[in-house]
Scaffold this active site. Structure first.
Site, PDB file in Angstrom:
ATOM      1  CG  ASN A  37      -2.105  -0.866   1.177  1.00  0.00           C
ATOM      2  OD1 ASN A  37      -2.529  -1.624   0.136  1.00  0.00           O
ATOM      3  ND2 ASN A  37      -2.414  -1.776   2.224  1.00  0.00           N
ATOM      4  CG  ASP A  94      -8.305  -2.524  -2.340  1.00  0.00           C
ATOM      5  OD1 ASP A  94      -7.530  -3.364  -1.102  1.00  0.00           O
ATOM      6  OD2 ASP A  94      -8.898  -1.916  -2.636  1.00  0.00           O
ATOM      7  CD  GLU A 122      -2.368  -7.717   6.598  1.00  0.00           C
ATOM      8  OE1 GLU A 122      -1.802  -6.948   7.789  1.00  0.00           O
ATOM      9  OE2 GLU A 122      -3.294  -6.670   6.971  1.00  0.00           O
TER      10      GLU A 122
END
Length: 301
Positions: free
Chosen positions: A138, A147, A173
């Site tokens: 990220n 994603d 996650e």
């Protein structure tokens, strides 16, 4: 009055008979048709019923089927994680109880001297999986890339586990896999296959970019105590698997660790396992298996 009327009618009968006798056959027929005709109402033909009623009934059946299908679709959506397509926690709460009850019945007659002979599929194996250093994806590539990575986990899990097994997004996650009605001796093999599958996968994050990722895996089996099947509930077994997963992450990453009971029973067993893991392993009350060959490298705290 009634008697007088009766006498009048009797006197008129001969007169009426003479009148009818003087009439022709055609006149008799005309009178009969006018006074004695029977009107039969024609019923609705079957073909008319089919033409009008059948389409209405068919339409109502179609509406009912559409309603049930939509209701089933909404129920399915409520039990599925929308990003990954995996099951969610609600699905587990709704469906796992039946499995647990059956496993408890299958293990209720277990005897200690049968451990070496235990080859049946009477275990639930809980695997907790966490993608290593997911936050870096990220930070470096954006949340869209994160994603994209998460959405590819389902296909990896499906290559390793059976269709009947439960594949759940546990949160963020983290993923929970339940190998249903399995034998615990296969747990290390499944963990290694999963570790390797994640490591070997090319995660496509669009724009021609591909990432390589690894995961850390922890597992434990239900019942945790084979000779005391109901000593721990399945949620406590998940906590043990979670403890093993974090030990794998702290010790090495790209690794798996599993714990099983050897000869330990205590009222606060779940807490003791997570707080005194190394001590219980050294006392040979718990057994640890891991892809990390040197057990001295395992970090439990």
């Amino acid at each position: 009055y009634s008697s007088a009327a009766s006498d009048v009618y009797k006197r008129q009968i001969p007169i009426l008979n003479k009148v009818f006798a003087s009439m022709s056959e055609e006149q008799h027929t005309s009178i009969a048709n006018n006074w004695l005709s029977i009107h039969v109402q024609k019923g609705t033909e079957l073909s008319t019923i089919i033409v009008w009623v059948l389409p209405i009934v068919s339409f109502l059946i179609l509406i009912i089927l559409i309603f049930f299908r939509i209701n089933l679709k909404f129920k399915e959506l409520s039990l599925t994680d929308q990003l990954t397509g995996l099951r969610n926690r609600r699905f587990l709460q709704n469906n796992l109880k039946n499995d647990v009850d059956l496993i408890l019945r299958m293990n209720s007659n277990f005897k200690p001297n049968q451990m070496q002979e235990k080859q049946n599929e009477s275990d639930l194996i809980f695997f907790l999986v966490d993608l290593d250093q997911f936050k870096l994806i990220n930070d470096a590539h954006g949340h869209g890339a994160g994603d994209a990575v998460l959405s590819q986990i389902k296909s990896i899990l499906e290559k390793v586990f059976r269709e009947a097994d439960y594949l759940v997004r546990w949160g963020g996650e983290e993923f929970l896999v339940i190998a249903r009605f399995s034998n615990r001796i296969h747990a290390p093999e499944l963990a290694e296959r999963l570790r390797h599958a994640v490591e070997a996968h090319d995660f496509d994050i669009d724009q021609g970019k591909v990432l390589k990722k690894t995961c850390s895996i922890g597992f434990a089996c239900f019942p945790f105590f084979v000779n005391k099947p109901d000593f721990l509930i399945w949620e406590q077994v998940v906590d043990i698997a979670d403890h093993c997963m974090y030990a794998a992450k702290k010790s090495s990453r790209n690794a798996w660790i599993g714990l099983s009971n050897i000869n330990y029973s205590h009222e606060c067993i779940a807490t003791s396992i997570t707080e005194k893991t190394k001590e219980l392993i050294d006392l040979k009350q718990l057994e640890v298996v891991s892809s990390i060959k040197d057990k001295a490298l395992l970090k439990w705290d």
